[in-house]
Enzyme design. Structure first.
Site, PDB file in Angstrom:
ATOM      1  N   LYS A  32       0.824  -1.216   0.000  1.00 13.43           N
ATOM      2  CA  LYS A  32       0.000   0.000   0.000  1.00 13.43           C
ATOM      3  C   LYS A  32       0.862   1.272   0.000  1.00 13.43           C
ATOM      4  O   LYS A  32       0.564   2.222  -0.711  1.00 13.43           O
ATOM      5  CB  LYS A  32      -0.850  -0.119   1.266  1.00 13.43           C
ATOM      6  CG  LYS A  32      -1.742   0.962   1.630  1.00 13.43           C
ATOM      7  CD  LYS A  32      -2.705   0.463   2.719  1.00 13.43           C
ATOM      8  CE  LYS A  32      -2.046   0.125   4.044  1.00 13.43           C
ATOM      9  NZ  LYS A  32      -1.771   1.238   4.918  1.00 13.43           N
ATOM     10  N   ARG A 108     -10.007   2.412   9.036  1.00 19.99           N
ATOM     11  CA  ARG A 108      -9.681   0.996   9.201  1.00 19.99           C
ATOM     12  C   ARG A 108     -10.859   0.253   9.829  1.00 19.99           C
ATOM     13  O   ARG A 108     -10.858  -0.957   9.857  1.00 19.99           O
ATOM     14  CB  ARG A 108      -8.496   0.865  10.143  1.00 19.99           C
ATOM     15  CG  ARG A 108      -7.160   0.520   9.463  1.00 19.99           C
ATOM     16  CD  ARG A 108      -6.183   0.394  10.569  1.00 19.99           C
ATOM     17  NE  ARG A 108      -4.897  -0.157  10.326  1.00 19.99           N
ATOM     18  CZ  ARG A 108      -3.832   0.474   9.872  1.00 19.99           C
ATOM     19  NH1 ARG A 108      -3.924   1.687   9.433  1.00 19.99           N
ATOM     20  NH2 ARG A 108      -2.662  -0.117   9.830  1.00 19.99           N
ATOM     21  N   ARG A 143      10.909  -7.109   6.186  1.00 15.99           N
ATOM     22  CA  ARG A 143      10.873  -5.678   5.843  1.00 15.99           C
ATOM     23  C   ARG A 143      11.804  -4.861   6.747  1.00 15.99           C
ATOM     24  O   ARG A 143      11.822  -5.022   7.959  1.00 15.99           O
ATOM     25  CB  ARG A 143       9.430  -5.198   5.992  1.00 15.99           C
ATOM     26  CG  ARG A 143       9.204  -3.764   5.660  1.00 15.99           C
ATOM     27  CD  ARG A 143       7.769  -3.485   5.354  1.00 15.99           C
ATOM     28  NE  ARG A 143       6.900  -3.493   6.524  1.00 15.99           N
ATOM     29  CZ  ARG A 143       5.635  -3.090   6.498  1.00 15.99           C
ATOM     30  NH1 ARG A 143       5.109  -2.664   5.377  1.00 15.99           N
ATOM     31  NH2 ARG A 143       4.894  -3.123   7.584  1.00 15.99           N
ATOM     32  N   ARG A 172      10.677  -2.204  12.035  1.00 17.58           N
ATOM     33  CA  ARG A 172       9.596  -1.643  12.842  1.00 17.58           C
ATOM     34  C   ARG A 172       9.283  -2.581  13.999  1.00 17.58           C
ATOM     35  O   ARG A 172       9.268  -3.793  13.828  1.00 17.58           O
ATOM     36  CB  ARG A 172       8.332  -1.499  11.968  1.00 17.58           C
ATOM     37  CG  ARG A 172       8.185  -0.137  11.367  1.00 17.58           C
ATOM     38  CD  ARG A 172       7.069  -0.081  10.377  1.00 17.58           C
ATOM     39  NE  ARG A 172       5.766  -0.495  10.915  1.00 17.58           N
ATOM     40  CZ  ARG A 172       4.623  -0.310  10.279  1.00 17.58           C
ATOM     41  NH1 ARG A 172       4.618   0.284   9.092  1.00 17.58           N
ATOM     42  NH2 ARG A 172       3.488  -0.718  10.789  1.00 17.58           N
ATOM     43  N   ARG A 183      -2.240  -8.001  13.612  1.00 20.78           N
ATOM     44  CA  ARG A 183      -2.606  -6.890  12.728  1.00 20.78           C
ATOM     45  C   ARG A 183      -3.422  -7.387  11.526  1.00 20.78           C
ATOM     46  O   ARG A 183      -4.379  -6.749  11.106  1.00 20.78           O
ATOM     47  CB  ARG A 183      -1.342  -6.152  12.275  1.00 20.78           C
ATOM     48  CG  ARG A 183      -0.718  -5.337  13.406  1.00 20.78           C
ATOM     49  CD  ARG A 183       0.744  -5.036  13.153  1.00 20.78           C
ATOM     50  NE  ARG A 183       0.961  -4.170  12.018  1.00 20.78           N
ATOM     51  CZ  ARG A 183       2.090  -4.134  11.307  1.00 20.78           C
ATOM     52  NH1 ARG A 183       3.111  -4.910  11.639  1.00 20.78           N
ATOM     53  NH2 ARG A 183       2.206  -3.312  10.307  1.00 20.78           N
TER      54      ARG A 183
HETATM   55  P1  AMP Z   1       0.501   1.243   9.488  1.00 17.29           P
HETATM   56  O1  AMP Z   1       1.780   1.974   9.254  1.00 17.29           O
HETATM   57  O2  AMP Z   1      -0.631   1.718   8.620  1.00 17.29           O
HETATM   58  O3  AMP Z   1       0.676  -0.264   9.447  1.00 17.29           O
HETATM   59  O4  AMP Z   1       0.041   1.597  10.991  1.00 17.29           O
HETATM   60  C1  AMP Z   1       0.873   1.261  12.092  1.00 17.29           C
HETATM   61  C2  AMP Z   1       0.051   1.208  13.363  1.00 17.29           C
HETATM   62  O5  AMP Z   1      -0.546   2.487  13.616  1.00 17.29           O
HETATM   63  C3  AMP Z   1      -1.129   0.237  13.354  1.00 17.29           C
HETATM   64  O6  AMP Z   1      -0.750  -1.097  13.644  1.00 17.29           O
HETATM   65  C4  AMP Z   1      -2.015   0.834  14.430  1.00 17.29           C
HETATM   66  O7  AMP Z   1      -1.514   0.556  15.720  1.00 17.29           O
HETATM   67  C5  AMP Z   1      -1.847   2.334  14.186  1.00 17.29           C
HETATM   68  N1  AMP Z   1      -2.848   2.858  13.226  1.00 17.29           N
HETATM   69  C6  AMP Z   1      -2.620   3.395  12.001  1.00 17.29           C
HETATM   70  N2  AMP Z   1      -3.770   3.760  11.416  1.00 17.29           N
HETATM   71  C7  AMP Z   1      -4.764   3.460  12.287  1.00 17.29           C
HETATM   72  C8  AMP Z   1      -6.178   3.581  12.269  1.00 17.29           C
HETATM   73  N3  AMP Z   1      -6.819   4.094  11.215  1.00 17.29           N
HETATM   74  N4  AMP Z   1      -6.856   3.159  13.365  1.00 17.29           N
HETATM   75  C9  AMP Z   1      -6.249   2.659  14.439  1.00 17.29           C
HETATM   76  N5  AMP Z   1      -4.923   2.481  14.517  1.00 17.29           N
HETATM   77  C10 AMP Z   1      -4.167   2.881  13.458  1.00 17.29           C
END
Ligand code: AMP
Length: 230
Positions: A32, A108, A143, A172, A183
């Site tokens: 993404k 989400r 990653r 990460r 996740r």
């Molecule tokens: P990502 O980089 O999109 O994988 O986001 C990393 C982490 O940020 C996720 O595992 C969540 O803990 C938090 N996060 C990001 N976007 C959201 C969202 N829309 N709602 C809730 N938690 C989020």
């Protein structure tokens, strides 16, 4: 009088021209982020990655960052009240109003989508990048990112150059086999209501192929959805 008419016409033109509003959804490591970069540069929209926004808050040790950190470290979703406030505020800033936006990682959950709706925010297209779970786990575990350039590598599929770059790469804290399963599970639980809500706007793309092929399939459909003038 003539001047007034011209001004009026300009005003109508401005009102009619609504900038692109794009949402991209995909599981962790679905690719993404890579596609989001292409979309934001091609359509000149503001890229709003909620993951990146939260990581910046964590790095700043801000109030939001401190609230979000523990959830993020455990691969859990950050509570809606925190998320919704950040996104709604950001989306109404002048750059987003003027250029349009690409929401990456939000909504989400259906509650988050409802919050957009309640705040009068709708989208032109909901891009869903579809990748099988087995492929996701392998992609996440390998990653790594370069803290200096922000570039993302994969130790097997897209290895970094030997030497300085490879040595400074970081993983990460939520990119472990255990946490990615949490996740991915959360992603699936929340996906169906979103696909249902945005069914007239959903563009599903097979994300289990080369990034350039994904982009090739995605670009034209997004362009049509946002009524882009070729
Ligand atoms: P990502 O980089 O999109 O994988 O986001 C990393 C982490 O940020 C996720 O595992 C969540 O803990 C938090 N996060 C990001 N976007 C959201 C969202 N829309 N709602 C809730 N938690 C989020």
């Amino acid at each position: 009088m003539k001047e007034l008419l011209i001004n009026e016409r300009e005003l109508i033109k401005k009102k009619k021209k609504s900038p692109p509003r794009i949402i991209i959804s995909g599981a962790p490591a679905s690719g993404k982020g890579t596609q989001a970069e292409k979309i934001s540069s091609e359509f000149n929209v503001v890229h709003l990655s909620t993951g990146d926004m939260l990581r910046a808050e964590v790095a700043k040790k801000s109030e939001v960052g401190l609230k979000a950190q523990e959830f993020m470290n455990n691969g859990k979703l950050v509570p809606n009240e925190v998320m919704i406030a950040i996104v709604i505020a950001r989306i109404h800033e002048p750059d987003c109003e003027e250029r349009g936006w690409l929401l990456d990682g939000f909504p989400r959950t259906d509650d988050q989508a409802e919050a957009l709706n309640a705040n009068g925010v709708s989208c032109d297209v909901f891009v869903h990048l579809d990748v099988p779970d087995e492929a996701l786990v392998d992609r996440v575990i390998g990653r790594r990112s370069d803290p200096v350039t922000g570039k993302i590598y994969h130790m097997q599929f897209n290895p970094p150059p030997e030497g300085e770059v490879k040595e400074r790469l970081v993983q990460r804290s939520d990119d472990t086999a255990e946490k990615v399963k949490t996740r991915i599970k959360a992603f699936h639980e929340n996906l169906n209501p979103l696909l249902d809500r945005y069914k007239d706007k959903t563009l599903t793309i097979d994300g289990n192929q080369k990034p350039e092929n994904i982009w090739g399939k995605m670009y034209g459909s997004i362009a049509r959805s946002v009524k882009f003038r070729y």
